[in-house]
Design an enzyme around this catalytic site. Sequence first.
Site, PDB file in Angstrom:
ATOM      1  N   HIS A  46      44.264-153.781  27.410  1.00 11.24           N
ATOM      2  CA  HIS A  46      45.002-152.875  26.429  1.00 11.24           C
ATOM      3  C   HIS A  46      45.250-153.662  25.216  1.00 11.24           C
ATOM      4  CE1 HIS A  46      44.808-149.261  28.709  1.00 11.24           C
ATOM      5  NE2 HIS A  46      45.392-149.979  29.735  1.00 11.24           N
ATOM      6  N   ASP A 177      48.224-145.859  35.457  1.00 11.33           N
ATOM      7  CA  ASP A 177      46.837-145.010  35.504  1.00 11.33           C
ATOM      8  C   ASP A 177      46.909-144.404  36.983  1.00 11.33           C
ATOM      9  OD1 ASP A 177      45.050-145.614  33.325  1.00 11.33           O
ATOM     10  OD2 ASP A 177      45.451-147.708  33.636  1.00 11.33           O
TER      11      ASP A 177
HETATM   12  C1  3PY Z   1      49.136-149.452  34.797  1.00 14.46           C
HETATM   13  O1  3PY Z   1      50.366-149.108  34.926  1.00 14.46           O
HETATM   14  O2  3PY Z   1      48.111-148.667  34.806  1.00 14.46           O
HETATM   15  C2  3PY Z   1      48.753-150.673  34.495  1.00 14.46           C
HETATM   16  O3  3PY Z   1      47.326-151.130  34.496  1.00 14.46           O
HETATM   17  C3  3PY Z   1      49.775-151.470  34.281  1.00 14.46           C
HETATM   18  O4  3PY Z   1      49.753-152.274  32.846  1.00 14.46           O
HETATM   19 MG    MG Z   2      46.208-149.717  34.171  1.00 13.78          MG
END
Ligand code: 3PY
Ligand code: MG
Length: 257
Positions: A46, A177
Amino acid sequence: MRTNQVKAKILSGGTAFGVFCNIYSPSIVEMIGHMGFDFVLIDAEHGPLGVESCEHMVRAAEGVGLPAFIRIAMNIRQNILRYLDIGALGVQLPMINTPAEAKAVVEAVKYPPLGKRGLAGVRAADYGLTIPLKDYTVKANQEILVVTQVETMEAVSHLDELLTIEGIDVFFIGPTDLSSSMGYPGQVNHPEVLAMIQKLVTRIRAVGRIAGTTAYNLEALARAKELGFQYLVHNVIAMLSRSGREYLESARGLKKP
Ligand code: 3PY
Ligand code: MG
Protein backbone atom coordinates in the site's frame (compact mmCIF):
# COMPACT_ATOMS: atom_id res chain seq x y z
CA MET A 1 24.83 -10.81 5.71
CA ARG A 2 23.40 -9.77 9.06
CA THR A 3 21.91 -12.04 11.68
CA ASN A 4 18.16 -11.66 11.94
CA GLN A 5 17.52 -10.83 15.61
CA VAL A 6 13.76 -10.81 15.07
CA LYS A 7 13.71 -14.33 13.69
CA ALA A 8 15.83 -15.53 16.61
CA LYS A 9 13.57 -13.74 19.09
CA ILE A 10 10.24 -15.07 17.86
CA LEU A 11 11.54 -18.59 17.23
CA SER A 12 12.67 -18.73 20.85
CA GLY A 13 9.19 -17.74 22.06
CA GLY A 14 9.63 -13.97 22.31
CA THR A 15 7.54 -11.19 20.81
CA ALA A 16 8.87 -8.65 18.32
CA PHE A 17 7.45 -5.17 17.80
CA GLY A 18 7.80 -3.37 14.49
CA VAL A 19 6.41 -0.45 12.54
CA PHE A 20 4.89 -0.29 9.07
CA CYS A 21 6.29 2.58 7.02
CA ASN A 22 4.84 3.27 3.56
CA ILE A 23 6.24 6.81 3.35
CA TYR A 24 9.54 7.31 1.58
CA SER A 25 11.81 8.38 4.41
CA PRO A 26 15.16 6.89 5.42
CA SER A 27 15.07 9.37 8.33
CA ILE A 28 11.84 7.94 9.72
CA VAL A 29 13.40 4.48 9.47
CA GLU A 30 16.35 5.72 11.55
CA MET A 31 13.94 7.17 14.14
CA ILE A 32 12.08 3.83 14.39
CA GLY A 33 15.44 2.22 15.15
CA HIS A 34 16.45 4.86 17.69
CA MET A 35 13.06 4.50 19.43
CA GLY A 36 13.96 0.87 20.11
CA PHE A 37 11.53 -1.04 17.89
CA ASP A 38 12.64 -4.51 16.84
CA PHE A 39 12.08 -4.04 13.10
CA VAL A 40 10.74 -1.79 10.37
CA LEU A 41 8.27 -3.20 7.88
CA ILE A 42 8.66 -1.12 4.74
CA ASP A 43 5.32 -1.24 2.97
CA ALA A 44 5.59 -1.61 -0.79
CA GLU A 45 2.06 -3.02 -1.03
CA HIS A 46 0.00 0.00 0.00
CA GLY A 47 1.72 3.16 -1.17
CA PRO A 48 4.13 4.37 -3.80
CA LEU A 49 7.38 2.76 -2.64
CA GLY A 50 9.42 1.04 -5.32
CA VAL A 51 12.61 -0.98 -5.19
CA GLU A 52 14.98 2.00 -5.41
CA SER A 53 13.28 3.86 -2.55
CA CYS A 54 13.24 0.69 -0.48
CA GLU A 55 16.99 0.29 -0.96
CA HIS A 56 17.68 3.66 0.68
CA MET A 57 15.34 2.78 3.55
CA VAL A 58 17.01 -0.62 4.04
CA ARG A 59 20.41 1.10 4.13
CA ALA A 60 19.12 3.56 6.75
CA ALA A 61 17.83 0.67 8.84
CA GLU A 62 21.20 -1.08 8.69
CA GLY A 63 22.86 2.12 9.90
CA VAL A 64 20.92 1.94 13.17
CA GLY A 65 21.07 -1.87 13.50
CA LEU A 66 17.36 -2.29 12.73
CA PRO A 67 16.21 -5.36 10.76
CA ALA A 68 14.32 -4.19 7.66
CA PHE A 69 11.53 -6.28 6.17
CA ILE A 70 9.50 -5.38 3.11
CA ARG A 71 5.86 -6.05 2.34
CA ILE A 72 5.77 -6.80 -1.37
CA ALA A 73 2.60 -6.46 -3.43
CA MET A 74 3.12 -9.10 -6.09
CA ASN A 75 3.83 -12.77 -5.46
CA ILE A 76 6.06 -13.17 -8.51
CA ARG A 77 9.50 -14.72 -8.07
CA GLN A 78 11.40 -12.14 -10.12
CA ASN A 79 9.65 -9.35 -8.22
CA ILE A 80 10.33 -10.75 -4.73
CA LEU A 81 13.95 -11.27 -5.81
CA ARG A 82 14.50 -7.56 -6.45
CA TYR A 83 13.40 -6.60 -2.92
CA LEU A 84 15.51 -9.34 -1.36
CA ASP A 85 18.55 -8.44 -3.45
CA ILE A 86 18.63 -4.89 -2.04
CA GLY A 87 19.16 -6.41 1.41
CA ALA A 88 15.76 -6.91 3.06
CA LEU A 89 16.11 -9.34 5.96
CA GLY A 90 12.54 -10.45 5.53
CA VAL A 91 9.59 -10.30 3.18
CA GLN A 92 5.88 -10.22 3.87
CA LEU A 93 3.43 -11.21 1.16
CA PRO A 94 -0.23 -10.13 1.32
CA MET A 95 -3.27 -12.12 0.19
CA ILE A 96 -1.64 -15.54 0.26
CA ASN A 97 -4.76 -17.64 -0.02
CA THR A 98 -3.78 -21.08 -1.26
CA PRO A 99 -1.04 -23.61 -0.54
CA ALA A 100 0.28 -23.13 -4.10
CA GLU A 101 0.65 -19.38 -3.53
CA ALA A 102 2.35 -19.96 -0.19
CA LYS A 103 4.78 -22.50 -1.68
CA ALA A 104 5.61 -20.01 -4.44
CA VAL A 105 6.61 -17.45 -1.79
CA VAL A 106 8.98 -19.88 -0.07
CA GLU A 107 10.43 -20.93 -3.42
CA ALA A 108 11.07 -17.29 -4.35
CA VAL A 109 12.81 -16.51 -1.05
CA LYS A 110 15.06 -19.53 -0.63
CA TYR A 111 18.15 -20.27 -2.67
CA PRO A 112 18.58 -23.80 -4.03
CA PRO A 113 18.37 -26.50 -2.84
CA LEU A 114 15.44 -25.18 -0.76
CA GLY A 115 14.00 -22.87 -3.40
CA LYS A 116 14.56 -21.18 -6.73
CA ARG A 117 15.90 -17.72 -5.86
CA GLY A 118 18.33 -16.47 -8.47
CA LEU A 119 21.90 -15.87 -7.28
CA ALA A 120 24.19 -12.94 -8.04
CA GLY A 121 26.69 -10.71 -6.28
CA VAL A 122 24.05 -8.21 -5.21
CA ARG A 123 23.86 -5.77 -2.29
CA ALA A 124 22.31 -8.44 -0.03
CA ALA A 125 25.44 -10.55 -0.65
CA ASP A 126 27.78 -7.60 0.04
CA TYR A 127 28.26 -7.53 -3.75
CA GLY A 128 30.12 -10.81 -3.43
CA LEU A 129 33.04 -8.98 -1.79
CA THR A 130 33.07 -10.36 1.76
CA ILE A 131 32.04 -14.02 1.79
CA PRO A 132 31.91 -16.68 -0.92
CA LEU A 133 28.46 -16.76 -2.55
CA LYS A 134 28.04 -20.41 -1.58
CA ASP A 135 28.31 -19.51 2.13
CA TYR A 136 26.08 -16.48 1.65
CA THR A 137 23.26 -18.63 0.20
CA VAL A 138 23.27 -20.86 3.28
CA LYS A 139 23.17 -17.85 5.61
CA ALA A 140 20.45 -16.11 3.57
CA ASN A 141 18.27 -19.23 3.67
CA GLN A 142 18.63 -19.25 7.46
CA GLU A 143 18.20 -15.57 8.19
CA ILE A 144 15.47 -14.24 5.87
CA LEU A 145 12.13 -14.02 7.64
CA VAL A 146 9.17 -15.23 5.58
CA VAL A 147 5.76 -13.84 6.46
CA THR A 148 2.53 -14.60 4.61
CA GLN A 149 -0.75 -12.87 5.26
CA VAL A 150 -4.00 -14.62 6.13
CA GLU A 151 -6.59 -11.98 5.32
CA THR A 152 -9.34 -13.50 3.21
CA MET A 153 -11.97 -16.16 3.76
CA GLU A 154 -10.27 -18.12 1.00
CA ALA A 155 -7.09 -18.26 3.10
CA VAL A 156 -9.18 -19.17 6.15
CA SER A 157 -10.68 -22.08 4.21
CA HIS A 158 -7.14 -23.34 3.42
CA LEU A 159 -5.61 -22.58 6.80
CA ASP A 160 -4.91 -26.19 7.83
CA GLU A 161 -2.94 -26.82 4.63
CA LEU A 162 -1.19 -23.43 4.80
CA LEU A 163 -0.02 -24.24 8.31
CA THR A 164 1.81 -27.36 7.09
CA ILE A 165 4.03 -25.48 4.66
CA GLU A 166 7.65 -25.35 5.71
CA GLY A 167 9.66 -22.18 5.33
CA ILE A 168 6.96 -19.75 6.45
CA ASP A 169 7.98 -18.19 9.74
CA VAL A 170 4.95 -16.03 10.52
CA PHE A 171 1.28 -16.26 9.57
CA PHE A 172 0.11 -12.67 9.67
CA ILE A 173 -3.57 -11.89 10.10
CA GLY A 174 -4.56 -8.68 8.27
CA PRO A 175 -7.64 -7.42 10.14
CA THR A 176 -8.69 -4.83 7.55
CA ASP A 177 -8.81 -7.12 4.54
CA LEU A 178 -10.21 -9.91 6.66
CA SER A 179 -13.07 -7.60 7.69
CA SER A 180 -13.73 -6.82 4.00
CA SER A 181 -13.66 -10.46 3.08
CA MET A 182 -16.14 -11.23 5.87
CA GLY A 183 -18.57 -8.59 4.58
CA TYR A 184 -17.74 -5.92 7.20
CA PRO A 185 -15.30 -3.69 5.29
CA GLY A 186 -13.11 -1.65 7.62
CA GLN A 187 -14.97 -2.79 10.75
CA VAL A 188 -11.97 -4.37 12.41
CA ASN A 189 -13.65 -4.28 15.81
CA HIS A 190 -16.85 -5.97 14.62
CA PRO A 191 -17.55 -8.82 17.09
CA GLU A 192 -17.52 -11.40 14.29
CA VAL A 193 -14.18 -10.13 12.99
CA LEU A 194 -12.66 -10.17 16.48
CA ALA A 195 -14.03 -13.69 17.04
CA MET A 196 -12.56 -14.85 13.71
CA ILE A 197 -9.15 -13.39 14.59
CA GLN A 198 -9.24 -15.18 17.93
CA LYS A 199 -10.11 -18.49 16.24
CA LEU A 200 -7.35 -18.07 13.65
CA VAL A 201 -4.60 -17.23 16.12
CA THR A 202 -5.67 -20.18 18.28
CA ARG A 203 -5.40 -22.52 15.28
CA ILE A 204 -2.03 -21.11 14.24
CA ARG A 205 -0.58 -21.50 17.74
CA ALA A 206 -2.13 -24.93 18.30
CA VAL A 207 0.15 -26.39 15.63
CA GLY A 208 3.22 -24.59 16.95
CA ARG A 209 3.37 -21.84 14.32
CA ILE A 210 3.91 -18.13 14.93
CA ALA A 211 1.15 -15.56 14.47
CA GLY A 212 1.45 -11.88 13.63
CA THR A 213 -0.92 -8.98 13.18
CA THR A 214 -1.27 -5.22 13.35
CA ALA A 215 -1.77 -3.28 16.58
CA TYR A 216 -2.25 0.42 15.89
CA ASN A 217 -3.47 1.41 19.36
CA LEU A 218 -2.97 0.29 22.95
CA GLU A 219 -6.27 -1.58 23.11
CA ALA A 220 -5.42 -3.65 20.02
CA LEU A 221 -1.91 -4.18 21.36
CA ALA A 222 -3.15 -5.53 24.72
CA ARG A 223 -5.63 -7.84 22.97
CA ALA A 224 -3.00 -9.14 20.53
CA LYS A 225 -0.48 -9.82 23.28
CA GLU A 226 -3.12 -11.62 25.32
CA LEU A 227 -3.94 -13.82 22.30
CA GLY A 228 -0.29 -14.79 21.90
CA PHE A 229 0.65 -12.93 18.71
CA GLN A 230 4.46 -12.77 18.56
CA TYR A 231 5.00 -10.41 15.62
CA LEU A 232 3.21 -7.12 16.13
CA VAL A 233 3.22 -4.17 13.80
CA HIS A 234 2.41 -0.55 14.58
CA ASN A 235 2.13 2.07 11.85
CA VAL A 236 3.89 5.39 11.22
CA ILE A 237 0.71 7.15 10.10
CA ALA A 238 -1.21 5.96 13.18
CA MET A 239 1.60 7.23 15.43
CA LEU A 240 1.75 10.60 13.71
CA SER A 241 -1.98 11.17 13.51
CA ARG A 242 -2.67 10.16 17.12
CA SER A 243 -0.09 12.44 18.68
CA GLY A 244 -0.92 15.28 16.25
CA ARG A 245 -4.64 15.07 16.99
CA GLU A 246 -4.17 14.81 20.75
CA TYR A 247 -1.91 17.83 20.64
CA LEU A 248 -4.41 19.85 18.59
CA GLU A 249 -7.34 18.87 20.81
CA SER A 250 -5.38 20.01 23.80
CA ALA A 251 -4.21 23.20 22.08
CA ARG A 252 -7.72 24.13 20.94
CA GLY A 253 -9.18 23.17 24.32
CA LEU A 254 -6.78 25.57 26.01
CA LYS A 255 -8.02 28.37 23.78
CA LYS A 256 -11.58 27.93 25.03
CA PRO A 257 -12.72 30.72 27.34
C1 3PY B 1 -4.77 -5.71 6.72
O1 3PY B 1 -5.19 -5.40 7.85
O2 3PY B 1 -5.49 -6.01 5.77
C2 3PY B 1 -3.34 -5.71 6.48
O3 3PY B 1 -2.91 -6.12 5.44
C3 3PY B 1 -2.44 -5.10 7.50
O4 3PY B 1 -1.88 -3.95 6.98
MG1 MG C 1 -4.32 -6.34 3.93
